[in-house]
Motif scaffolding. Structure first.
Motif, mmCIF file in Angstrom:
data_model
loop_
_atom_site.group_PDB
_atom_site.id
_atom_site.type_symbol
_atom_site.label_atom_id
_atom_site.label_comp_id
_atom_site.label_asym_id
_atom_site.label_seq_id
_atom_site.Cartn_x
_atom_site.Cartn_y
_atom_site.Cartn_z
ATOM 1 N N PRO A 783 0.830 -1.219 0.000
ATOM 2 C CA PRO A 783 0.000 0.000 0.000
ATOM 3 C C PRO A 783 0.855 1.255 0.000
ATOM 4 O O PRO A 783 2.057 1.206 0.281
ATOM 5 N N LEU A 787 -1.268 5.507 4.047
ATOM 6 C CA LEU A 787 -2.351 4.690 4.601
ATOM 7 C C LEU A 787 -2.527 4.951 6.099
ATOM 8 O O LEU A 787 -1.542 5.077 6.835
ATOM 9 N N LEU A 790 -5.347 -0.345 8.048
ATOM 10 C CA LEU A 790 -5.102 -1.547 7.244
ATOM 11 C C LEU A 790 -5.700 -2.746 7.952
ATOM 12 O O LEU A 790 -5.467 -2.964 9.148
ATOM 13 N N LEU A 816 0.012 5.414 9.394
ATOM 14 C CA LEU A 816 -0.799 4.257 9.768
ATOM 15 C C LEU A 816 -1.175 4.326 11.242
ATOM 16 O O LEU A 816 -0.307 4.360 12.122
#
Length: 1137
Positions: A783, A787, A790, A816
């Motif tokens: 990815p 991001l 996830l 993230l």
């Protein structure tokens, strides 16, 4: 909701300006009319800010502003229709255009030249609109509007812009909203009501405990704290929470009660059948029913009384907790037991609550600098927690200076005249402080009726579809599809949370993705929006709104049924939300809603017949159908030119989407999660404006000959923000995943990679090839580093997780925040890069049966060059919640203790310094790593340990406040938890040592095989419930309070030298009660008692309370021969139970 004029007007004027820039007016032969239209809009704009404020309470201004809005709505409809006509002409030319000009939102108006009849019709409509606006502009003179009244202050505009760019500005919230809890009052109330609710009287008649207070006083917060109390959780087998709407549907209320009690109601609608089901459901064990925000006795007397009373006869000791504004309601329910009045906050608690609403940097020095003016503001809040929270949210948007706070104190909105008495001026002050754009978004939230959650990804898409979200000033309409409208909408959503106008639901306290709106706040929003908005709570659809032009209609889930013919009369609707069963008939159509922008239908049956008329909704932007019986979309869906969002969730009969969907070039989201769509049409990659794609079924196209969309066709979708891929086990080769170019999608923030369990034995012949295939495919699904969330779930069969989860590659994922790995069927080792994720807040690892060891590399420190030295980077520096679930072979958690200063490490090297919750369930760990237990990890407050058969000890967690230890049969020691306040221990028979817990307030011990109390209890408060084999309680010299309930074999209570308070219930064999010289209060509960126990002569409490059967109550009160046993006790009270 009523459109906010000074937000709607600039949007409409911009569209008109774009028309002039494209010389459309000249080409249509109406240049003078366009000029007039622009002049009219500019003239009206000067009045709108004052008019918007005055319309709230001035009916004549309301009528004037309604005419302005009607004209603006007409202008937007005209522009849409021109766009449609131009698109038709372009399609008839095969998509080619002779004019060499850039494609713009209004550019297609040029093609109206080719249709002089249509051009004449448009010109006529514009002229007619101008005539209306001329009259409206002239009529403004009679109101003497203040044209010098500024719009939204510049300083807050700048603050709003900063909020939009902030990655996360939501306040930290725990399971119960800690920002609403201050002071000792709520703690006392909780403790008092928990005792009342759990007091066992063996009475088969249901008892009602009521919490009474005005709106916004904190009744629901108190009830939530009671509901989540560990004593309540253990005392009642079944706990049911019901939010009672003012207008409710009886069958829906019963269905909700059954569902919340953990039973399936089978979608039944018959009241008698549902009543019987609820009786059976509640009869399975002692229950607590919470009825929150009850307005009248009807919900109890007409619906819930019969099933609850019948069930309570089978389960004595069951209780009902009611929150209400009415002091008379408990008597009307005919089952009062106890009333608790919630009192306003005192000055100190109010000030503490206000400070909790501010950002951390705003609180520094506030007591010295701003407390005086802050206390003046708080005086206007009258101690109401909701008012304080909302005003605190407002102050959090201001610079913390005396001038800014005094501006709030002196605001005219505190004393605005004309609001109905039931509305709160303090909430209006917060509304008045919003920007025009944010006002629209806030008012729109009131369309979600009580009991209906507000989902971020739904409401923000609705705002976009209604035109509330626009690119910033200076951005042309050409960029409207490229600019991050979703980012702007998400920023508005966060602002509403931070201002406490909406509040995150309990399970979404970290992300805020699901919210609710307090009833007091909703009441104000509904009032302000009353001119155009209608929320139907019960059977009022046929009569409500007949005197108003309804633009937005919401039908609540409590409405049992709505006649479609009644709805069709509302032809001016722009938003239609249906949360209830609608009586669709053959031939029913959507065609009458010609101006509809948003259509939201959930749980309706027989709705498949409406599909054919969907394309009549020419202006529709947002289509949401959830849990309906639709089986198809119209084949000509491409004619819905403005469709931006299609959400078809859990529509099980939907098997395909039409091929024409690939012509919806402006489509921003497609969600088909939970449907039976297995393929989507080829050419899907042409929808380059897509921002959300959920439930995408992976299809394999090896040679490009298939007519269905393959995984690799997703490559051009570079604007995606949310992507869910379903069925990745079908992908046979990594090159297919690579060609999807997931890593190049620079806006992607949510990614879900879903596998379905591979058939066959993955460890047998050919299994290794399957494992390698899935690993190589996952590797190429790398990815982008932007991001934020996830998820990998469903059954990933690779032996290893991809290299991009390992160091050093993982360090690139600087955004993230949430990672969830579920059903890792073959993985034997976790990647070493997770600890390098700089802002990871939540990590869940679930169902990983082949992980046996978690090594020190999992939480190892790392370093990077910083000038001439190396700086230490803390592992998991922002992690707040860590969950390990069903790692059934996990035995060892190695942790190199680099946290000590003796080893030269800095404080920044502490692993997981922000950890708040550690949850471990069903694994083979024998102990928790010593490195985890550290005084420099002060945030770790909750430790939940379930089903750990090899766990031996829990030691040295100095910051833990709440501890659960369930089903740990080898556990021997719990020690050195200096901050521990609440603990629940269940099925830990070998526990011998429980020490070093000086702050302990509550202990729940659950063990139905226990014959004697364990020695480790000697220094603790004792709450002993339902211990059928317990014989004695002896030699606990430090115990001050004791509860002994339902211990039928108990014979002796002795040698508790510090005991002051004791409650005894259902201990019929108790014979010896001695060695309690400090005893002050004794409560004895037994409705089968015919004589007073002899041990009363051996104790000398100051107070004795006897809860007994009615006949014994009478006998004892008449000075029977039994009373000699209590003559030495100063105060004796008898109660009937």
């Amino acid at each position: 909701m009523a459109a906010v004029l000074d937000a709607l007007a600039p949007y409409v004027k911009k569209l008109i300006t774009d028309m002039a820039e494209e010389e459309v007016s000249i080409l249509l032969g109406v240049s003078s009319e366009i000029t007039r239209l622009e002049d009219n809009m500019e003239s009206l704009k000067a009045f709108l800010n004052d008019a918007e404020r005055r319309r709230i309470t001035d009916q004549s201004v309301q009528r004037w502003t309604r005419k302005v809005r009607d004209g603006m709505y007409e202008a937007t409809d005209i522009i849409d229709l021109c766009q449609i006509e131009a698109d038709k002409r372009r399609d008839s030319r095969g998509g080619n255009m002779e004019e060499k000009v850039p494609v713009r939102c209004l550019q297609p108006l040029l093609f109206c030249l080719r249709n002089p009849v249509y051009a004449h019709e448009i010109g006529s409509r514009i002229r007619e609109l101008n005539q209306q606006l001329d009259g409206i502009r002239k009529g403004a003179s009679e109101f003497s509007f203040n044209i010098n009244l500024g719009s939204y202050p510049e300083r807050r505009m700048l603050h709003d812009d900063a909020a939009l760019s902030s990655a996360s500005i939501c306040k930290t919230r725990s399971q119960v909203d800690e920002s609403a809890i201050v002071g000792e009052e709520i703690e006392r109330g909780t403790k008092e009501l928990v005792q009342v609710l759990t007091k066992d009287d063996n009475n088969h008649n249901i008892k009602v405990v009521s919490v009474i207070g005005t709106g916004g006083m904190g009744k629901t917060t108190l009830a939530q704290k009671i509901f989540n109390d560990s004593t309540i959780q253990e005392h009642f087998k079944t706990k049911v929470w019901l939010s009672i709407t003012q207008h409710f549907d009886e069958a829906e209320l019963l269905r909700t009660a059954i569902e919340n009690a953990g039973r399936d109601h089978g979608r039944r609608h018959d009241k008698s059948t549902l009543t019987g089901t609820l009786i059976d459901t509640l009869s399975g064990g002692r229950f607590l029913l919470v009825m929150d925000d009850v307005w009248s006795e009807k919900a109890w007397n007409d619906v819930l009384s019969t099933p609850v009373r019948n069930a309570s006869r089978k389960q004595p000791g069951s209780r009902v907790l009611v929150t209400t504004r009415s002091a008379h309601l408990p008597q009307q329910m005919q089952a009062p037991l106890h009333q608790h009045r919630v009192r306003p906050l005192g000055e100190d608690d109010a000030w503490s609550l206000l400070k909790k609403q501010l950002q951390p940097d705003q609180v520094v020095g506030i007591d010295e600098q701003l407390k005086n003016v802050g206390m003046e503001i708080l005086k206007k809040c009258d101690g109401l927690p909701l008012a304080i929270k909302v005003i605190g949210g407002l102050l959090s948007t201001r610079f913390p200076s005396e001038g800014e706070w005094k501006a709030v104190l002196k605001s005219h909105a505190w004393s605005i005249a004309g609001l109905p008495p039931q509305l709160d001026n303090r909430i209006y002050l917060s509304y008045e402080d919003l920007s025009p754009q944010l006002k629209q978004c806030f008012l729109y939230c009131s369309l979600f009726s009580k009991g209906k959650d507000i989902f971020k990804n739904e409401v923000t898409h609705m705002w976009i579809s209604e035109g509330y979200i626009q690119p910033p000033d200076g951005s042309s309409s050409t960029s409207s599809h490229e600019y991050g409208l979703e980012d702007i909408a998400a920023g508005y959503y966060r602002q509403l949370i931070n201002r406490n106008l909406i509040e995150p639901a309990e399970a979404f306290s970290y992300t805020g993705n699901k919210c609710t709106m307090h009833d007091v706040v909703r009441s104000l929003a509904e009032y302000v929006a009353r001119e155009e908005s209608l929320v139907v709570d019960k059977e009022q659809a046929a009569t409500s709104g007949t005197g108003m032009l309804v633009r937005r209609l919401s039908i609540g889930q409590t409405v049992s049924g709505v006649e479609w013919a009644v709805l069709q009369r509302q032809e001016a609707l722009r938003t239609l939300i249906i949360n209830s069963r609608v009586n669709f008939e053959p031939g029913d159509s959507l065609g009458s809603f010609s101006s509809l922008r948003v259509l939201y239908i959930i749980r309706s049956v027989n709705s498949d017949g409406l599909v054919a008329s969907l394309t009549k909704l020419k202006h529709l932007r947002y289509l949401h159908l959830e849990d309906t019986d639709i089986s198809r979309l119209p084949d000509d869906i491409h004619n819905m030119k403005f469709l931006l969002h299609i959400h078809l969730l859990y529509c099980k009969k939907l098997g395909h989407v039409p091929s024409s969907i690939i012509k919806l070039k402006h489509l921003r989201s497609l969600k088909i999660t939970g449907s039976n769509v297995s393929v989507v049409p080829k050419g899907f990659g042409g929808l380059t404006n897509l921002r959300s794609l959920c439930g995408f079924p992976v299809h394999v196209d090896m040679d490009g000959s298939s007519s269905w969309c393959s995984l690799q066709e997703l490559a051009p979708l570079s604007q995606l923000r949310e992507l869910e891929l379903d069925g990745l086990e079908k992908v046979p080769a990594s090159w297919m995943a690579e060609k999807a170019m997931i890593g190049s999608k620079g806006h992607l923030i949510i990614l879900s990679l879903s596998y379905r369990p591979t058939r066959g034995y993955i460890f047998g012949p050919g299994g290794e090839a399957v494992q390698q295939q899935q690993h190589s495919v996952m590797e190429k699904l790398h990815p982008p580093t932007c991001l934020e969330t996830l998820t990998v779930d469903g059954g990933y069969s690779g032996r290893h997780l991809p290299n991009w989860m390992h160091a050093p590659a993982s360090m690139d994922f600087k955004s993230l925040r949430y990672l969830k790995l579920v059903n890792l069927r073959c993985c034997s080792q976790l990647p070493n890069g997770l600890c390098r994720l700089p802002i990871l807040e939540g990590l869940t690892i679930e169902d990983a049966p082949y992980i046996k060891n978690v090594g020190p590399e999992f939480q190892a420190s790392s370093s990077f060059a910083a000038g001439d030295s190396a700086a230490i980077v803390a592992p998991f520096p922002k992690l707040r919640c860590l969950q390990w679930i069903r790692l059934c072979r996990w035995q060892v958690w190695e942790w190199n203790d680099n946290d000590s200063e003796e080893q030269g490490q800095t404080k920044a090297a502490i692993a997981m310094p922000c950890l708040e919750l550690l949850y471990i369930k069903n694994c083979k760990l024998s102990c928790l790593p010593p490195g985890l237990a550290n005084s420099k990890r002060p945030a770790l407050r909750r430790l939940n340990l379930y089903e750990l058969p090899n766990l031996i000890s829990v030691e040295n967690f100095p910051s833990v406040v709440e501890l659960d230890v369930f089903e740990c049969p080898k556990l021997k020691s719990i020690s050195s938890l200096s901050m521990l306040q609440k603990v629940r221990i269940s099925k830990c028979p070998k526990l011998e040592v429980f020490e070093g817990v000086p702050a302990l307030d509550s202990l729940i011990l659950i063990n139905n095989t226990m014959f004697t109390l364990p020695g480790y209890l000697q220094d603790l408060l004792l709450n002993l419930y339902e211990l059928p084999n317990l014989i004695s309680v002896e030699n606990f010299p430090s115990v001050v309070e004791l509860d002994v309930f339902e211990c039928p074999k108990l014979k002796i209570i002795s040698s508790l030298s510090m005991l002051q308070k004791v409650r005894i219930s259902k201990c019929p064999k108790l014979e010896v009660f001695e060695g309690v010289p400090a005893l002050d209060s004794l409560i004895l509960i037994n409705n089968t008692m015919f004589t007073l126990p002899g041990y009363l002569q051996d104790v000398n409490p100051r107070y004795l309370g006897l809860y007994c059967h009615k006949s014994m109550h009478f006998a004892f009160s008449q000075l029977s021969h039994e009373c000699y046993k209590t003559t030495h006790i100063p105060i004796v009270e008898y109660f009937e139970c």
